[in-house]
Design a protein around this motif. Structure first.
Motif, short mmCIF file in Angstrom:
data_model
loop_
_atom_site.label_atom_id
_atom_site.label_comp_id
_atom_site.label_asym_id
_atom_site.label_seq_id
_atom_site.Cartn_x
_atom_site.Cartn_y
_atom_site.Cartn_z
N ASP A 39 17.58 33.22 -41.59
CA ASP A 39 16.54 32.80 -42.39
C ASP A 39 15.83 33.74 -43.35
O ASP A 39 15.62 33.62 -44.49
CB ASP A 39 15.52 32.00 -41.59
CG ASP A 39 16.43 30.61 -41.19
OD1 ASP A 39 17.31 30.26 -41.93
OD2 ASP A 39 15.72 30.11 -40.19
N GLU A 40 15.85 35.02 -42.51
CA GLU A 40 14.96 36.07 -43.24
C GLU A 40 15.72 36.68 -44.46
O GLU A 40 15.02 36.98 -45.47
CB GLU A 40 14.72 37.43 -42.12
CG GLU A 40 13.85 38.59 -42.84
CD GLU A 40 13.83 39.58 -41.79
OE1 GLU A 40 13.41 40.72 -42.33
OE2 GLU A 40 14.28 39.43 -40.71
N ARG A 83 17.70 34.71 -46.25
CA ARG A 83 17.48 33.58 -47.08
C ARG A 83 16.07 33.71 -47.88
O ARG A 83 16.00 33.57 -49.15
CB ARG A 83 17.62 32.16 -46.63
CG ARG A 83 19.06 32.05 -46.32
CD ARG A 83 19.10 30.49 -45.33
NE ARG A 83 20.77 30.44 -45.06
CZ ARG A 83 20.91 30.61 -43.79
NH1 ARG A 83 20.04 31.38 -42.97
NH2 ARG A 83 22.04 30.59 -43.44
N ARG A 84 15.09 33.95 -47.27
CA ARG A 84 13.64 34.03 -47.79
C ARG A 84 13.78 35.06 -48.54
O ARG A 84 13.06 35.23 -49.76
CB ARG A 84 12.67 34.13 -46.72
CG ARG A 84 12.53 32.80 -46.02
CD ARG A 84 11.20 32.98 -45.05
NE ARG A 84 11.57 33.99 -44.01
CZ ARG A 84 12.14 33.59 -42.69
NH1 ARG A 84 12.53 32.47 -42.60
NH2 ARG A 84 12.03 34.69 -41.97
N ALA A 85 14.10 36.44 -48.29
CA ALA A 85 14.15 37.65 -49.34
C ALA A 85 14.89 37.25 -50.41
O ALA A 85 14.27 37.60 -51.54
CB ALA A 85 14.82 38.61 -48.49
N LEU A 98 15.37 34.26 -51.98
CA LEU A 98 14.50 33.11 -52.73
C LEU A 98 13.28 34.00 -53.29
O LEU A 98 12.98 33.78 -54.54
CB LEU A 98 14.22 31.97 -51.99
CG LEU A 98 15.24 31.03 -51.48
CD1 LEU A 98 14.92 30.30 -50.44
CD2 LEU A 98 15.99 30.52 -52.63
N ARG A 99 12.74 34.90 -52.47
CA ARG A 99 11.35 35.49 -53.06
C ARG A 99 11.90 36.38 -54.06
O ARG A 99 11.20 36.60 -55.12
CB ARG A 99 10.72 36.29 -51.89
CG ARG A 99 9.58 37.04 -52.45
CD ARG A 99 8.86 37.74 -51.15
NE ARG A 99 9.87 38.80 -50.40
CZ ARG A 99 10.13 38.59 -49.25
NH1 ARG A 99 10.09 37.27 -48.66
NH2 ARG A 99 11.04 39.52 -48.85
N ASP A 133 12.61 34.07 -57.22
CA ASP A 133 11.24 33.49 -57.68
C ASP A 133 10.43 34.60 -58.48
O ASP A 133 10.05 34.55 -59.73
CB ASP A 133 10.35 33.08 -56.82
CG ASP A 133 10.68 32.03 -56.06
OD1 ASP A 133 11.63 31.18 -56.58
OD2 ASP A 133 10.48 31.70 -55.15
#
Length: 105
Positions: free
Chosen positions: A24-25, A27-29, A31-32, A35
Motif C-alpha cells: 500500500d505504501e 501505491r500511495r507514493a 498516486l501522490r 497527483d
C-alpha cells in the motif's frame, strides 16, 4: 542449463511468481506522484523522489518515470540502442505499442 532444454526448473507448474511485491505504501507514493505531476509543480519533486526511492529499492541506477507503458517502451528501445533496421522480437499476443515503439535515432 535452461529448464526448457532439460535443466532443473526453479518453479513447479502452477507456481505464481511473487514479483513485483507491491504494498500500500508503494501505491500511495505512485498516486501522490501522479497527483503532483503537473507542469505547475515544476520541478516535479514528488516524481523525482519516487524515481530515487524506486532506484534504491531495485538497485537500478536509472529509473525514469513515464506517463504510459508506450512511453516506457520508447525509452527502453532508445536506452538499448536499437537502431532502424535492427531486429526486435516481441510476443505475438501483446499491445500494439510493443511492436510499434521505435527509437528516435
Amino acid at each position: 542449463m535452461l529448464a526448457a532444454l532439460g535443466g532443473k526448473p526453479v518453479m513447479t507448474e502452477g507456481d505464481v511468481a511473487s514479483w513485483p511485491h507491491i504494498v500500500d505504501e508503494d501505491r500511495r507514493a505512485v498516486l501522490r506522484a501522479m497527483d503532483d505531476a503537473t507542469p505547475w509543480h515544476w520541478p516535479m519533486d514528488t516524481v523525482l523522489e519516487l524515481e530515487s526511492a524506486w532506484s534504491e529499492t531495485t538497485g537500478m541506477p536509472h529509473v525514469p518515470a513515464a506517463n504510459s507503458g508506450t512511453a516506457a517502451l520508447h525509452m527502453a528501445v532508445a536506452a538499448a540502442g536499437v537502431e532502424p533496421g535492427d531486429e526486435v522480437i516481441v510476443p505475438a499476443d501483446t499491445f500494439l505499442a510493443t511492436a510499434s515503439c521505435r527509437s528516435c535515432s
